[in-house]
Design a protein around this motif. Structure first.
Motif, PDB file in Angstrom:
ATOM      1  N   LEU A  37       0.835  -1.205   0.000  1.00 16.57           N
ATOM      2  CA  LEU A  37       0.000   0.000   0.000  1.00 16.57           C
ATOM      3  C   LEU A  37       0.868   1.253   0.000  1.00 16.57           C
ATOM      4  CD1 LEU A  37      -2.822   1.245   0.132  1.00 16.57           C
ATOM      5  CD2 LEU A  37      -2.710   1.057   2.630  1.00 16.57           C
ATOM      6  N   ALA A  38       1.968   1.237   0.738  1.00 20.01           N
ATOM      7  CA  ALA A  38       2.874   2.384   0.745  1.00 20.01           C
ATOM      8  C   ALA A  38       3.468   2.607  -0.640  1.00 20.01           C
ATOM      9  CB  ALA A  38       3.982   2.173   1.774  1.00 20.01           C
ATOM     10  N   VAL A  44       0.717   8.079  -5.963  1.00 14.06           N
ATOM     11  CA  VAL A  44      -0.645   8.606  -6.001  1.00 14.06           C
ATOM     12  C   VAL A  44      -0.777   9.834  -5.105  1.00 14.06           C
ATOM     13  CG1 VAL A  44      -3.040   8.106  -5.378  1.00 14.06           C
ATOM     14  CG2 VAL A  44      -1.719   6.431  -6.650  1.00 14.06           C
ATOM     15  N   SER A  45      -0.192   9.781  -3.907  1.00 14.31           N
ATOM     16  CA  SER A  45      -0.298  10.915  -2.998  1.00 14.31           C
ATOM     17  C   SER A  45       0.461  12.124  -3.524  1.00 14.31           C
ATOM     18  CB  SER A  45       0.208  10.532  -1.602  1.00 14.31           C
ATOM     19  OG  SER A  45       1.565  10.103  -1.661  1.00 14.31           O
ATOM     20  N   GLY A 212       2.629   1.560 -10.123  1.00 16.95           N
ATOM     21  CA  GLY A 212       2.862   2.998 -10.068  1.00 16.95           C
ATOM     22  C   GLY A 212       4.250   3.351  -9.580  1.00 16.95           C
ATOM     23  N   ILE A 213       4.701   2.712  -8.483  1.00 18.90           N
ATOM     24  CA  ILE A 213       6.022   3.033  -7.943  1.00 18.90           C
ATOM     25  C   ILE A 213       7.117   2.597  -8.903  1.00 18.90           C
ATOM     26  CG2 ILE A 213       6.346   0.885  -6.656  1.00 18.90           C
ATOM     27  CD1 ILE A 213       7.215   4.405  -5.413  1.00 18.90           C
ATOM     28  N   THR A 214       6.866   1.526  -9.661  1.00 17.26           N
ATOM     29  CA  THR A 214       7.843   1.076 -10.650  1.00 17.26           C
ATOM     30  C   THR A 214       7.973   2.092 -11.781  1.00 17.26           C
ATOM     31  OG1 THR A 214       7.257  -1.225 -10.145  1.00 17.26           O
ATOM     32  CG2 THR A 214       8.463  -0.824 -12.195  1.00 17.26           C
ATOM     33  N   ALA A 217       9.902   5.041 -10.471  1.00 19.49           N
ATOM     34  CA  ALA A 217      11.339   4.762 -10.386  1.00 19.49           C
ATOM     35  C   ALA A 217      11.994   4.815 -11.763  1.00 19.49           C
ATOM     36  CB  ALA A 217      11.566   3.403  -9.734  1.00 19.49           C
ATOM     37  N   LEU A 218      11.350   4.219 -12.761  1.00 19.59           N
ATOM     38  CA  LEU A 218      11.898   4.227 -14.123  1.00 19.59           C
ATOM     39  C   LEU A 218      11.969   5.646 -14.679  1.00 19.59           C
ATOM     40  CD1 LEU A 218      10.123   1.112 -15.711  1.00 19.59           C
ATOM     41  CD2 LEU A 218      12.565   1.354 -15.206  1.00 19.59           C
ATOM     42  N   SER A 219      10.926   6.418 -14.455  1.00 15.59           N
ATOM     43  CA  SER A 219      10.910   7.782 -15.005  1.00 15.59           C
ATOM     44  C   SER A 219      11.968   8.657 -14.340  1.00 15.59           C
ATOM     45  CB  SER A 219       9.515   8.395 -14.839  1.00 15.59           C
ATOM     46  OG  SER A 219       9.179   8.527 -13.470  1.00 15.59           O
ATOM     47  N   ILE A 220      12.174   8.463 -13.023  1.00 13.05           N
ATOM     48  CA  ILE A 220      13.222   9.228 -12.339  1.00 13.05           C
ATOM     49  C   ILE A 220      14.597   8.864 -12.885  1.00 13.05           C
ATOM     50  CG2 ILE A 220      14.411   9.533 -10.121  1.00 13.05           C
ATOM     51  CD1 ILE A 220      11.670   9.284  -8.773  1.00 13.05           C
ATOM     52  N   ALA A 221      14.825   7.563 -13.090  1.00 16.96           N
ATOM     53  CA  ALA A 221      16.118   7.117 -13.618  1.00 16.96           C
ATOM     54  C   ALA A 221      16.374   7.692 -15.009  1.00 16.96           C
ATOM     55  CB  ALA A 221      16.161   5.588 -13.648  1.00 16.96           C
TER      56      ALA A 221
END
Length: 567
Positions: A37-38, A44-45, A212-214, A217-221
Motif C-alpha cells: 500500500l505504501a 498517487v499521494s 505505479g512506484i515502478t 522509479a523508471l521515469s526518475i532514472a
C-alpha cells in the motif's frame, strides 16, 4: 462471553476487538499489504497533492497520518485512507479563491478544512446522521463520478501536453487547452504518454501489483540520466525531508459560512465513497460494518491529517483494493503502511527530485478514468430514464459548476428526485386472476377478469402529502371514464404508511363518490393505517370492519362473483 459494557467499549474502540482476536499468521499478510500500500500511495499521494495545489509531501502526510487515525476508530479491516482525486480537485477549486494567491494561507486553509471535516464527522456520529447520506442515490453518484473524472482528466491534460492550461470549469479549461495546442511540448507529451501506457498495461497485465512506484522509479532514472530538467521538462523538485511537524491548525482564517460548505462537501464525498468501499470488503470477508462508526473513523483520520498540516482524506475503492489484494487482514496494515511512508520521508525524498510532473499527471489520469462509467449510463438510459436524468444532472452540474457546487447540487437533486418519484406512485387498477380469489394490476396482466360496476385500486406507495392529490385525480379520472360504477374499493395492502394529507384525500374521495351515489370501501389496511383512519373519522364514512379484510371477501359480499358480473 463479553458483558454489555465490554461489547459497547469494543464497538466504540474497534482495535479492542480485532487485536484480541489477532492471529500470529496474519502479521505476515498485514506486513506485505502495508508495504504494498505504501508503494502504491507514494506516487498517487504526490499526484493528488499536486492536483490539490499543495506541496507533494503533504499528500504523503495524508496517507501516513490518516491511516493511523482511521485505525483507532474505523470499523473496516481493509479500507485504506488517504487523499482522493475528487477531494483534491475540490480543495484546488475552492481554497485557491479563499487564499487569494497566498501559498502559506492556502496550505493553512487546506488543513483547517480537514479539521472542519473531523468536527462535522463527530457531529454526524453524535446525531446518527448516516441515514441522511443515504439520500444520495446510486444514479446521482454515477453521474457525479463521471463529471468529477472528466473534470480531473481535463485538469491534468495541460501537464501531459506541456502547456499552461487554465480555466474555471471543464468547458473553460477545454477551450483554453484547445487554444494552447500550438505550443505543445513534444518531449513532455512523450514522457506522459509512455508513463500512461505503462500504467494502463500494468493495470491490465499485473493487477494488484505496485506498478505505479515502478513507473515512478523508471521515469526518475531516465530523467536523471537524460537531464530532462535541463531540457525544460517540469519536475517535482526537492521535497523536504522529515516527518510532518504536528500542531494545531490555524484558526480564524475563514468565516463559518466559507468553511462549512467546503467541509460539508468533503464529508459527503468521503463518507459515501468510504462506506461504499468498506461495505464491499465487509461482505467479501464476512464481518459486520458499523456505518455509524465510520463517521468516527473518518473524523479521526481527518483530525490526524489536520494536526499534521495535511488536507482532507477519505477511504477510496482503488487504494483499498490494493490493500485487500495484497492480503490485509486487519487495520494493522495501515499502521505498517504509515511506518513505511515515514521511513521514506526521512531517508528517500531526495530520490524524487527529478520526477517529471507529466508522470504525476499520467498517474492521476490512470487512477480516475474509470470514474467515467459509460456502461452504467447507457444501462440507465435503457432501464430507467429517471435515473439517467438524475445522473445527467449530477454530471452536468460538476462540469459546469465544479466539484463542490456539483456535489451539493447533486445531493439536492437526489432529494428532489426522491420526492418527485414519491409524488407519482403507481396506482394499480385491479382485476381478478382467472380461477382464483387474487387480484392483480390490469395494466400488467392482460388476462385478468375486469370487475363490472366496480373500480378496485391499489396505491403502491405510502399515502403522503406529496402524492395524495395525484392518487385522488388518478382514481377520479378512471371513474369518469367508467360508466355504471356503484362501488370503489381502495386496497391499502401496499401502503405501509399514511399521513394526515393521505387521510384527507380519502375523505375527499368519499365526498366525490357520495355526490355520484357511489360507495367507497377500504380494505387491506395495516395497523398504523387503521389507527389513523379511525382517528381522522373515516370509520364514520366507511365500514371499519372491512379495513382489515381481503379485497376478495369484501367484493364477494358487495358485488357477488366478479366472473358473474363480467360484461
Amino acid at each position: 462471553m463479553n458483558t454489555p459494557a465490554e461489547a459497547n467499549w469494543t464497538r466504540f474502540f474497534p482495535p479492542a476487538g480485532w487485536l484480541a482476536a489477532y492471529r500470529r499468521e496474519w502479521l505476515a499478510f498485514d506486513a506485505v499489504a502495508g508495504v504494498t500500500l505504501a508503494a502504491y500511495a507514494i506516487p498517487v499521494s504526490l499526484a493528488y497533492a499536486a492536483l490539490a495545489g499543495l506541496q507533494p509531501q503533504i499528500g504523503v502526510y495524508g496517507y501516513m497520518l490518516g491511516g493511523i487515525g482511521y485505525t483507532l476508530l474505523g470499523s473496516s479491516r481493509q479500507l485504506a485512507i488517504g487523499p482522493t482525486s475528487a477531494i483534491s480537485l475540490m480543495i484546488a477549486a475552492t481554497v485557491g479563491v479563499l487564499a487569494g494567491g497566498d501559498a502559506v494561507k492556502y496550505a493553512q486553509i487546506a488543513s483547517l478544512a480537514a479539521f472542519g471535516v473531523a468536527v462535522l464527522c463527530f457531529i454526524a456520529w453524535l446525531f446518527k446522521l448516516s441515514v441522511l447520506v443515504r439520500l444520495v442515490s446510486d444514479s446521482i453518484l454515477v453521474g457525479f463520478k463521471a463529471g468529477a473524472g472528466l473534470t480531473i482528466i481535463m485538469s491534468q491534460l495541460p501537464s501531459l501536453f506541456g502547456v499552461a492550461g487554465g480555466g474555471h470549469n471543464f468547458f473553460d479549461r477545454a477551450f483554453k487547452l484547445a487554444g494552447q495546442l500550438g505550443h505543445l511540448d513534444v518531449l513532455v507529451l512523450a514522457i506522459g504518454a509512455v508513463a500512461l501506457l505503462l500504467l494502463l498495461l500494468g493495470e491490465r497485465l499485473l493487477p494488484g501489483k505496485p506498478v505505479g512506484i515502478t513507473v515512478v522509479a523508471l521515469s526518475i532514472a531516465v530523467a536523471t540520466i537524460s537531464g530532462f530538467a535541463g531540457l525544460g521538462v517540469p519536475v517535482t523538485g526537492k521535497i523536504p525531508e522529515g516527518l510532518p511537524a504536528l500542531g494545531m491548525p490555524t484558526f480564524g482564517l475563514l468565516e463559518f459560512d466559507d468553511l462549512f460548505p467546503l467541509a460539508a462537501g468533503c464529508v459527503l464525498l468521503a463518507y459515501i465513497e468510504g462506506v461504499s468501499a468498506a461495505r464491499s470488503f465487509a461482505v467479501k470477508h464476512g464481518y459486520p460494518l458499523d456505518v455509524r462508526q465510520e463517521f468516527l473513523g473518518l473524523g479521526a483520520a481527518n483530525l490526524a491529517a489536520a494536526f499534521g498540516h495535511g488536507y482532507p482524506v477519505a477511504g477510496g475503492l482503488s487504494q483499498s483494493a490494493v490493500n485487500d489484494s495484497a492480503g490485509a487482514r486487519t487495520p494493522l496494515a495501515l499502521v505498517i503502511c504509515s511506518v513505511t511512508l515515514g521511513l521514506c520521508l526521512l531517508f528517500f525524498t531526495g530520490l524524487l527530485t527529478n520526477l517529471p510532473k507529466a508522470v504525476l499527471a499520467a498517474i492521476v489520469f490512470a487512477a480516475v478514468y474509470k470514474l467515467v462509467d459509460i456502461r452504467s449510463l447507457v444501462r440507465m438510459w435503457q432501464v430507467s430514464r429517471i435515473d439517467f436524468y438524475a445522473a445527467s444532472i449530477a454530471l452536468i452540474a460538476v462540469l459546469l459548476l465544479g466539484i463542490l457546487q456539483g456535489v451539493l447540487l447533486a445531493a439536492i437533486a437526489s432529494i428532489v428526485l426522491l420526492l418527485a418519484r414519491a409524488s407519482r406512485p403507481n396506482v394499480a387498477f385491479l382485476g381478478r386472476l382467472p380461477g382464483s380469489g387474487r387480484y392483480s394490476d390490469s395494466a400488467r396482466h392482460a388476462d385478468v377478469e375486469p370487475l363490472v360496476g366496480v373500480i378496485a385500486f391499489r396505491p403502491e406507495a405510502s399515502l403522503l402529502y406529496i402524492n395524495a392529490e395525484t392518487i385522488l385525480e388518478t382514481v377520479l379520472t378512471a371513474l369518469r371514464s367508467s360508466p355504471g360504477i356503484h362501488l370503489v374499493a381502495c386496497d391499502l395492502s401496499a401502503s405501509p404508511y399514511i399521513d394526515l394529507a393521505g387521510a384527507r384525500m380519502l375523505h375527499d374521495l368519499y365526498d366525490e363518490l357520495a355526490a355520484r351515489r357511489v360507495a367507497l370501501c377500504i380494505v387491506g389496511a395495516h395497523a398504523q393505517l387503521r389507527d389513523l383512519l379511525r382517528a381522522e373519522g373515516l370509520a364514520e364514512k366507511t365500514d371499519s370492519g372491512q379495513w382489515l379484510r381481503s379485497l376478495d371477501s369484501v367484493l364477494g359480499e358487495n358485488t357477488g362473483s366478479p366472473a358473474q358480473r363480467m360484461a
